[in-house]
Enzyme design. Structure first.
Site, PDB file in Angstrom:
ATOM      1  N   GLY A  28       0.849  -1.204   0.000  1.00  0.00           N
ATOM      2  CA  GLY A  28       0.000   0.000   0.000  1.00  0.00           C
ATOM      3  C   GLY A  28       0.876   1.242   0.000  1.00  0.00           C
ATOM      4  N   SER A  30       2.689   4.789   0.963  1.00  0.00           N
ATOM      5  CA  SER A  30       3.350   5.270   2.174  1.00  0.00           C
ATOM      6  C   SER A  30       2.307   5.969   3.041  1.00  0.00           C
ATOM      7  CB  SER A  30       4.463   6.253   1.802  1.00  0.00           C
ATOM      8  OG  SER A  30       5.039   6.774   2.983  1.00  0.00           O
ATOM      9  N   GLY A  31       2.261   5.630   4.300  1.00  0.00           N
ATOM     10  CA  GLY A  31       1.285   6.231   5.210  1.00  0.00           C
ATOM     11  C   GLY A  31      -0.050   5.514   5.242  1.00  0.00           C
ATOM     12  N   SER A  32      -0.165   4.414   4.480  1.00  0.00           N
ATOM     13  CA  SER A  32      -1.450   3.698   4.494  1.00  0.00           C
ATOM     14  C   SER A  32      -1.648   2.978   5.821  1.00  0.00           C
ATOM     15  CB  SER A  32      -1.529   2.706   3.327  1.00  0.00           C
ATOM     16  OG  SER A  32      -0.446   1.800   3.354  1.00  0.00           O
ATOM     17  N   SER A 102       5.897  -1.928  -2.306  1.00  0.00           N
ATOM     18  CA  SER A 102       5.861  -2.912  -3.405  1.00  0.00           C
ATOM     19  C   SER A 102       4.794  -2.572  -4.440  1.00  0.00           C
ATOM     20  CB  SER A 102       5.676  -4.339  -2.846  1.00  0.00           C
ATOM     21  OG  SER A 102       4.638  -4.441  -1.897  1.00  0.00           O
TER      22      SER A 102
HETATM   23  P1  ADP Z   1       3.219   2.762   6.105  1.00  0.00           P
HETATM   24  O1  ADP Z   1       4.009   1.694   6.804  1.00  0.00           O
HETATM   25  O2  ADP Z   1       2.130   2.204   5.242  1.00  0.00           O
HETATM   26  O3  ADP Z   1       4.051   3.782   5.411  1.00  0.00           O
HETATM   27  P2  ADP Z   1       2.768   3.737   8.764  1.00  0.00           P
HETATM   28  O4  ADP Z   1       2.184   2.593   9.529  1.00  0.00           O
HETATM   29  O5  ADP Z   1       4.217   4.031   8.940  1.00  0.00           O
HETATM   30  O6  ADP Z   1       2.410   3.558   7.228  1.00  0.00           O
HETATM   31  O7  ADP Z   1       1.978   5.070   9.096  1.00  0.00           O
HETATM   32  C1  ADP Z   1       0.575   5.120   9.156  1.00  0.00           C
HETATM   33  C2  ADP Z   1       0.163   6.279  10.038  1.00  0.00           C
HETATM   34  O8  ADP Z   1      -1.260   6.406  10.036  1.00  0.00           O
HETATM   35  C3  ADP Z   1       0.604   6.078  11.486  1.00  0.00           C
HETATM   36  O9  ADP Z   1       0.994   7.316  12.011  1.00  0.00           O
HETATM   37  C4  ADP Z   1      -0.700   5.586  12.148  1.00  0.00           C
HETATM   38  O10 ADP Z   1      -0.744   5.911  13.513  1.00  0.00           O
HETATM   39  C5  ADP Z   1      -1.745   6.354  11.360  1.00  0.00           C
HETATM   40  N1  ADP Z   1      -3.084   5.733  11.337  1.00  0.00           N
HETATM   41  C6  ADP Z   1      -4.232   6.388  11.596  1.00  0.00           C
HETATM   42  N2  ADP Z   1      -5.290   5.569  11.495  1.00  0.00           N
HETATM   43  C7  ADP Z   1      -4.810   4.354  11.157  1.00  0.00           C
HETATM   44  C8  ADP Z   1      -5.439   3.093  10.907  1.00  0.00           C
HETATM   45  N3  ADP Z   1      -6.771   2.924  11.016  1.00  0.00           N
HETATM   46  N4  ADP Z   1      -4.663   2.036  10.561  1.00  0.00           N
HETATM   47  C9  ADP Z   1      -3.307   2.203  10.447  1.00  0.00           C
HETATM   48  N5  ADP Z   1      -2.653   3.377  10.681  1.00  0.00           N
HETATM   49  C10 ADP Z   1      -3.402   4.453  11.029  1.00  0.00           C
END
Ligand code: ADP
Length: 198
Positions: A28, A30-32, A102
């Site tokens: 997914g 970045s930030g998902s 990915s």
């Molecule tokens: P990725 O690894 O996909 O880049 P991260 O896990 O590092 O994403 O970051 C996701 C951000 O979104 C975190 O700060 C997390 O606390 C926030 N967030 C808010 N709501 C959710 C949710 N329902 N599920 C996952 N993360 C969430």
């Protein structure tokens, strides 16, 4: 070269430890929420007595894949190497959680082909670009906006969403705890971990 096969077969390890091995592949933007959900899931599985390994994109890029960038070729190589590492931990009996943007379907499918049917769980961590941009946990969207970063997935590099992922979690609408629960359920249904331990 003669390949004799693994010294201790995975099935023997699985039987001894009381649960199966699997590769859970989070993809997914970045930030998902890939890392957040995988870390919470790993803590839950650890609590349940399951042997785990978490392979995280940012972490792996500091070491094993420190020589790779973000061109399509390097992204492919990043995923290829991680897939091979995941397979090793898989054969050692672990539930391997992999968190990598990915973005290319073919690269993810190549990893899937390394793992026996039913033991590769592709998790589409689905979120609107706008939500991911608002979260921006690593400041990547801000850097991209400022012209400081090129080739950010979803902005100026492609993201190919999974066609038939085993699990989809829409993180705008479901909490981390709910995502963990649906993944745990998927692992129980796949016969990887025993059910009813909570
Ligand atoms: P990725 O690894 O996909 O880049 P991260 O896990 O590092 O994403 O970051 C996701 C951000 O979104 C975190 O700060 C997390 O606390 C926030 N967030 C808010 N709501 C959710 C949710 N329902 N599920 C996952 N993360 C969430």
């Amino acid at each position: 070269m003669v390949w004799e096969g693994l010294n201790i077969p995975r099935e023997t390890r699985e039987e001894a430890q009381g649960h199966g091995a699997a590769v859970v592949w989070f993809t997914g933007l970045s930030g998902s929420g890939k890392t957040t959900i995988a870390r919470a899931l790993e803590r839950q599985l650890f609590h349940d007595g399951v042997r785990t390994m978490l392979l995280d994109g940012d972490y792996v890029r500091h070491g094993l894949n420190g020589d790779l960038g973000f061109s399509p070729e390097d992204r492919r190589e990043n995923v290829r190497r991680v897939g091979e590492v995941a397979r090793l931990f898989f054969e050692a009996g672990s539930v391997v959680l992999c968190t990598f943007v990915s973005p290319y379907r073919a690269d993810r499918d190549r990893v899937r082909s390394l793992i026996p049917e039913g033991r590769f769980v592709e998790v589409f961590v689905d979120v609107d670009l706008e939500v991911a941009r608002a979260r921006d946990p690593k400041g990547l969207y801000a850097r991209s906006q400022a012209g400081d970063l090129e080739g950010l997935t979803g902005v100026d590099a492609p993201y190919q969403a999974p066609v038939a992922p085993e699990v989809t979690v829409e993180t705008r609408d479901v909490t981390v705890e709910e995502s963990v629960e649906s993944l745990r359920r998927a692992l129980v249904e796949a016969g990887v971990v025993p059910g009813g331990s909570r």
